[in-house]
Write a protein that holds these residues in place. Structure first.
Motif, PDB file in Angstrom:
ATOM      1  N   LYS A   1      -2.198 -88.783  59.648  1.00  0.00           N
ATOM      2  CA  LYS A   1      -1.766 -88.727  61.041  1.00  0.00           C
ATOM      3  C   LYS A   1      -1.365 -87.313  61.463  1.00  0.00           C
ATOM      4  CE  LYS A   1       0.195 -92.373  62.516  1.00  0.00           C
ATOM      5  NZ  LYS A   1       1.167 -93.489  62.733  1.00  0.00           N
ATOM      6  N   GLU A   2      -0.527 -86.666  60.690  1.00  0.00           N
ATOM      7  CA  GLU A   2      -0.023 -85.357  61.088  1.00  0.00           C
ATOM      8  C   GLU A   2      -1.076 -84.266  60.925  1.00  0.00           C
ATOM      9  OE1 GLU A   2       2.787 -84.664  62.706  1.00  0.00           O
ATOM     10  OE2 GLU A   2       2.931 -86.851  62.769  1.00  0.00           O
ATOM     11  N   THR A   3      -1.794 -84.291  59.819  1.00  0.00           N
ATOM     12  CA  THR A   3      -2.797 -83.243  59.584  1.00  0.00           C
ATOM     13  C   THR A   3      -3.968 -83.361  60.557  1.00  0.00           C
ATOM     14  OG1 THR A   3      -3.678 -84.647  57.804  1.00  0.00           O
ATOM     15  CG2 THR A   3      -2.247 -82.810  57.176  1.00  0.00           C
ATOM     16  N   ARG A   4      -4.344 -84.586  60.880  1.00  0.00           N
ATOM     17  CA  ARG A   4      -5.437 -84.773  61.843  1.00  0.00           C
ATOM     18  C   ARG A   4      -4.995 -84.343  63.242  1.00  0.00           C
ATOM     19  NH1 ARG A   4     -10.890 -84.687  62.601  1.00  0.00           N
ATOM     20  NH2 ARG A   4     -11.516 -86.138  64.245  1.00  0.00           N
ATOM     21  N   ARG A   5      -3.772 -84.681  63.597  1.00  0.00           N
ATOM     22  CA  ARG A   5      -3.259 -84.258  64.905  1.00  0.00           C
ATOM     23  C   ARG A   5      -3.265 -82.733  65.015  1.00  0.00           C
ATOM     24  NH1 ARG A   5       0.712 -81.778  66.437  1.00  0.00           N
ATOM     25  NH2 ARG A   5       1.693 -81.883  64.379  1.00  0.00           N
ATOM     26  N   ALA A   6      -2.820 -82.066  63.961  1.00  0.00           N
ATOM     27  CA  ALA A   6      -2.790 -80.602  63.980  1.00  0.00           C
ATOM     28  C   ALA A   6      -4.204 -80.032  64.080  1.00  0.00           C
ATOM     29  CB  ALA A   6      -2.099 -80.082  62.725  1.00  0.00           C
ATOM     30  N   TYR A   7      -5.148 -80.674  63.390  1.00  0.00           N
ATOM     31  CA  TYR A   7      -6.533 -80.199  63.445  1.00  0.00           C
ATOM     32  C   TYR A   7      -7.110 -80.343  64.849  1.00  0.00           C
ATOM     33  CZ  TYR A   7     -11.562 -79.930  62.721  1.00  0.00           C
ATOM     34  OH  TYR A   7     -12.893 -79.591  62.825  1.00  0.00           O
TER      35      TYR A   7
ATOM     36  N   GLY B   1     -15.957 -81.467  65.232  1.00  0.00           N
ATOM     37  CA  GLY B   1     -14.619 -81.923  64.879  1.00  0.00           C
ATOM     38  C   GLY B   1     -14.278 -83.291  65.434  1.00  0.00           C
ATOM     39  N   HIS B   2     -14.984 -83.739  66.480  1.00  0.00           N
ATOM     40  CA  HIS B   2     -14.797 -85.091  67.008  1.00  0.00           C
ATOM     41  C   HIS B   2     -15.695 -86.091  66.292  1.00  0.00           C
ATOM     42  CE1 HIS B   2     -13.121 -83.573  71.133  1.00  0.00           C
ATOM     43  NE2 HIS B   2     -12.344 -83.276  70.114  1.00  0.00           N
ATOM     44  N   ILE B   3     -16.868 -85.641  65.837  1.00  0.00           N
ATOM     45  CA  ILE B   3     -17.770 -86.536  65.101  1.00  0.00           C
ATOM     46  C   ILE B   3     -17.190 -86.866  63.734  1.00  0.00           C
ATOM     47  CG2 ILE B   3     -20.019 -86.669  63.943  1.00  0.00           C
ATOM     48  CD1 ILE B   3     -21.226 -85.157  66.288  1.00  0.00           C
ATOM     49  N   VAL B   4     -16.740 -85.835  63.017  1.00  0.00           N
ATOM     50  CA  VAL B   4     -16.209 -86.042  61.666  1.00  0.00           C
ATOM     51  C   VAL B   4     -14.748 -86.485  61.775  1.00  0.00           C
ATOM     52  CG1 VAL B   4     -15.786 -85.007  59.406  1.00  0.00           C
ATOM     53  CG2 VAL B   4     -17.810 -84.355  60.714  1.00  0.00           C
ATOM     54  N   ASP B   5     -14.567 -87.787  61.944  1.00  0.00           N
ATOM     55  CA  ASP B   5     -13.224 -88.369  61.969  1.00  0.00           C
ATOM     56  C   ASP B   5     -13.063 -89.294  60.768  1.00  0.00           C
ATOM     57  OD1 ASP B   5     -14.683 -90.639  62.611  1.00  0.00           O
ATOM     58  OD2 ASP B   5     -13.820 -90.885  64.610  1.00  0.00           O
ATOM     59  N   GLU B   6     -11.974 -90.040  60.720  1.00  0.00           N
ATOM     60  CA  GLU B   6     -11.707 -90.882  59.558  1.00  0.00           C
ATOM     61  C   GLU B   6     -12.805 -91.925  59.344  1.00  0.00           C
ATOM     62  OE1 GLU B   6      -7.660 -89.715  61.388  1.00  0.00           O
ATOM     63  OE2 GLU B   6      -9.663 -90.295  62.096  1.00  0.00           O
ATOM     64  N   LYS B   7     -13.312 -92.503  60.428  1.00  0.00           N
ATOM     65  CA  LYS B   7     -14.341 -93.533  60.286  1.00  0.00           C
ATOM     66  C   LYS B   7     -15.664 -92.938  59.819  1.00  0.00           C
ATOM     67  CE  LYS B   7     -12.255 -96.715  63.607  1.00  0.00           C
ATOM     68  NZ  LYS B   7     -12.375 -97.426  64.896  1.00  0.00           N
TER      69      LYS B   7
ATOM     70  N   ALA C   1     -11.145 -81.267  58.105  1.00  0.00           N
ATOM     71  CA  ALA C   1     -11.013 -81.929  59.405  1.00  0.00           C
ATOM     72  C   ALA C   1      -9.649 -82.589  59.568  1.00  0.00           C
ATOM     73  CB  ALA C   1     -12.116 -82.980  59.566  1.00  0.00           C
ATOM     74  N   GLY C   2      -8.707 -82.245  58.700  1.00  0.00           N
ATOM     75  CA  GLY C   2      -7.363 -82.794  58.799  1.00  0.00           C
ATOM     76  C   GLY C   2      -7.229 -84.206  58.269  1.00  0.00           C
ATOM     77  N   ILE C   3      -8.155 -84.624  57.409  1.00  0.00           N
ATOM     78  CA  ILE C   3      -8.189 -86.005  56.907  1.00  0.00           C
ATOM     79  C   ILE C   3      -7.936 -85.983  55.405  1.00  0.00           C
ATOM     80  CG2 ILE C   3      -9.630 -88.065  56.640  1.00  0.00           C
ATOM     81  CD1 ILE C   3     -11.222 -86.945  59.133  1.00  0.00           C
ATOM     82  N   ILE C   4      -7.000 -86.803  54.940  1.00  0.00           N
ATOM     83  CA  ILE C   4      -6.593 -86.810  53.536  1.00  0.00           C
ATOM     84  C   ILE C   4      -7.212 -88.012  52.835  1.00  0.00           C
ATOM     85  CG2 ILE C   4      -4.660 -86.700  51.930  1.00  0.00           C
ATOM     86  CD1 ILE C   4      -4.818 -84.374  53.958  1.00  0.00           C
TER      87      ILE C   4
END
Length: 606
Positions: free
Chosen positions: A17-23, A279-285, A314-317
């Protein structure tokens, strides 16, 4: 939607949540500051288009035409990357025809693990990924571009380009494959000759002839190693045009797809109404979709590091537990060497990517509510590209497999799981690729035979010292020790021992990667020996238990004995000098552990 896939996705979202928001905040700030040449001074801009023709200069001065960056891994020594020689001209023409401009922004290095296998240059292989990422970032750093096209295929190159691209996550980015070489000598026959050579039953001339018949022309190697795993994962994440991953180079369809990719890049920029940055394409899903595709096909274990690093960019762990849980939910749908005898061209003929997407979507194993370079959702990826009267079009792909020995269904898979096990015990954590094993699971309890260097095994094998049930330990091979080289030169001798009836396995803090085969190999052991891992305390004759059903990786020595033992001192300095390795000391020191992506790029961000 499969509940286990949903659960894994949700915990990744919560964890990130936090790292993705920052990204996302970072790339939105970059969007506001660019990508527009209007932010450049007149001197900056003049330098940026000085070598362009007058028409392109006028277009770039206008600030209304898109400028597409081309970043390429071309070199003509490596078969997979040689086709890229002609791509910049093809791309520039295609972009120009739709009223935009393309500039060759920069090249990145591309090394081949096939050439460096068992050689000192292999110690640079994994670290080259981070160099490629940095080189791609340098190429994009001029603020001249509205979109980017990434030209890369092989092992570390595509992950490196992804890392570099995601650092410029505000730019729309299209990945452009070059395709596999046509099929040559069957992989099963190649493996047979390699093993005969290891036994002394075939000479070097016979071995070289077999290898030359297998790797015989321009294009990616046809086995399902890291290179072809890269292409499949990138398409699964929606960064390729549908069906473009495995079209052979030098064909009209390949050129048509390259042109179409160039045009598509111009449609995604912030100059129009369809802004779609990477950066919008490469998300958690999208990351989970990439994992599902990888595990459903028995892909490269290198991605247990690469995809963790890419997601982090991409800010995803992501961690190995996510791999393990997705693997248990996803059936194995392909048999491509080393998981079978077919090659990647056979996979295409059997139904290829379009049928794989159909199967996984139909079973609720992929997130369909994702963005791709082709728009919302994955339905476009269930279609195949064709040329009709010279024009590119996409048609519905096959509804069923043309060869069920190569591409299976979710209802009747080759295995009920994805063929990746995560092992854990006092030796640490490791991954083991089970999809290529002779039996679905592996349970070995045997004495250790310990080596400090992969090259030490040859003499022991030739002398007959390994003619017994044993677990071979090769330590001080990890990221911080020597850069984590692949250890495929160990496979033929260990395969010979296995064929003689001995129970053998490998435990190492090094890599085996995409060509991991029939010999059980617990790899990427973390913590690595040089960083305090228990591997450094293993003695010859110690009993080790490896069990994929229970997830155990245990050194069966009592705690008091282990506490009294001194860890073996690492003797790795000879791996730090020569072949350019002395220049990578700083990077080795900063590499994270295998489960953190073995990456040096995020040190200052922690």
């Amino acid at each position: 939607m499969n509940t286990q896939i949903l659960e894994v996705t949700q915990r990744i979202i919560e964890r990130s949540k936090e790292t993705r928001r920052a990204y996302l905040e970072k790339i939105e700030n970059a969007r506001r500051q660019g990508p527009h040449r209007g932010a450049l001074s007149c001197g900056n801009l003049a330098h940026g288009f000085a070598a362009c023709g007058q028409s392109d200069k006028a277009d770039l001065r206008s600030m209304t035409k898109a400028n597409v960056a081309i970043v390429s891994s071309y070199n003509d020594m490596l078969s997979a990357h040689q086709p890229y020689e002609s791509y910049p001209a093809i791309i520039k023409q295609a972009v120009n025809e739709v009223g935009s401009v393309a500039q060759f922004a920069g090249g990145v290095p591309a090394m081949c693990d096939g050439v460096t296998q068992g050689q000192t240059g292999m110690d640079l292989s994994l670290m080259s990924r981070d160099v490629i990422a940095q080189a791609a970032a340098v190429a994009l750093s001029h603020n001249m571009f509205d979109a980017a096209m990434m030209l890369g295929i092989c092992d570390k190159i595509v992950p490196g380009l992804l890392l570099g691209s995601l650092s410029f996550g505000h730019l729309p980015t299209v990945f452009v494959p070059a395709g596999p070489m046509p099929s040559g000598l069957p992989n099963k026959e190649k493996a047979r000759v390699r093993q005969m050579f290891a036994e002394g039953k075939a000479d070097r001339d016979a071995l070289l002839e077999a290898e030359s018949q297998s790797y015989h022309s321009a294009g990616t190697c046809t086995f399902y190693g890291t290179a072809n795993s890269n292409q499949l994962v990138v398409e699964m994440m929606g960064l390729h045009l549908p069906g473009s991953s495995f079209v052979n180079p030098g064909t009209p369809l390949r050129d048509a797809l390259t042109k179409a990719a160039a045009v598509q890049a111009t449609r995604l920029t912030d100059l129009g109404d369809n802004y779609t940055p990477i950066g919008h394409i490469v998300d958690e899903k999208a990351v989970v979709n990439g994992l599902v595709g990888l595990l459903a096909t028995g892909g490269s274990t290198n991605h247990t590091m690469h995809l963790i690093a890419v997601a982090r960019a991409a800010g995803i762990i992501v961690n190995w537990d996510d791999f393990s849980d997705i693997s248990s939910a996803v059936p194995l749908l392909t048999r491509i060497y080393p998981n079978g005898s077919a090659d990647i061209n056979h996979f295409v003929a059997a139904g290829g990517m379009s049928l794989l997407f159909k199967e996984l979507l139909g079973a609720g194993l992929l997130h369909n509510d994702v963005k791709t370079i082709c728009g919302e959702g994955l339905e476009a990826y269930t279609k195949e590209p064709f040329l009709a009267d010279g024009k590119l079009e996409w048609r519905d792909g096959p509804q069923s497999s043309h060869d069920k020995e190569v591409l299976a269904t979710v209802e009747a898979p080759f295995k009920p799981d994805g063929g990746l096990s995560v092992l854990e015990g006092n030796l640490g954590r490791a991954v083991l690729k089970t999809s290529a094993l002779r039996s679905p699971h592996c349970h070995i309890k045997a004495p250790a035979v310990v080596f400090e260097d992969q090259f030490e095994l040859d003499e022991a094998f030739k002398s007959g010292a390994l003619n017994k049930d044993c677990i071979v330990v090769v330590r001080f091979q990890g990221p911080s020790a020597i850069g984590m080289p692949e250890l495929h030169r160990l496979t033929p001798p260990l395969g010979v021992l296995q064929d003689k009836g001995y129970k053998v396995a490998l435990v190492t803090d090094g890599r085996m990667s995409g060509a991991s085969g029939k010999v059980p190999a617990a790899i990427h052991v973390t913590p690595e020996a040089i960083k305090g891992g228990l591997l450094a305390k293993v003695h010859d004759g110690d009993i080790i238990e490896l069990n994929t059903e229970t997830g155990e990786l245990t050194l069966c020595v009592d705690e008091a004995t282990l506490a009294a033992r001194e860890a073996q001192a690492a003797n790795v300095t000879k791996h730090h000098v020569g072949m350019g390795r002395e220049m990578f000391g700083g990077m080795r020191m900063n590499l994270t552990g295998a489960e953190e992506g073995a990456c040096s790029l995020f040190v200052t961000q922690e």
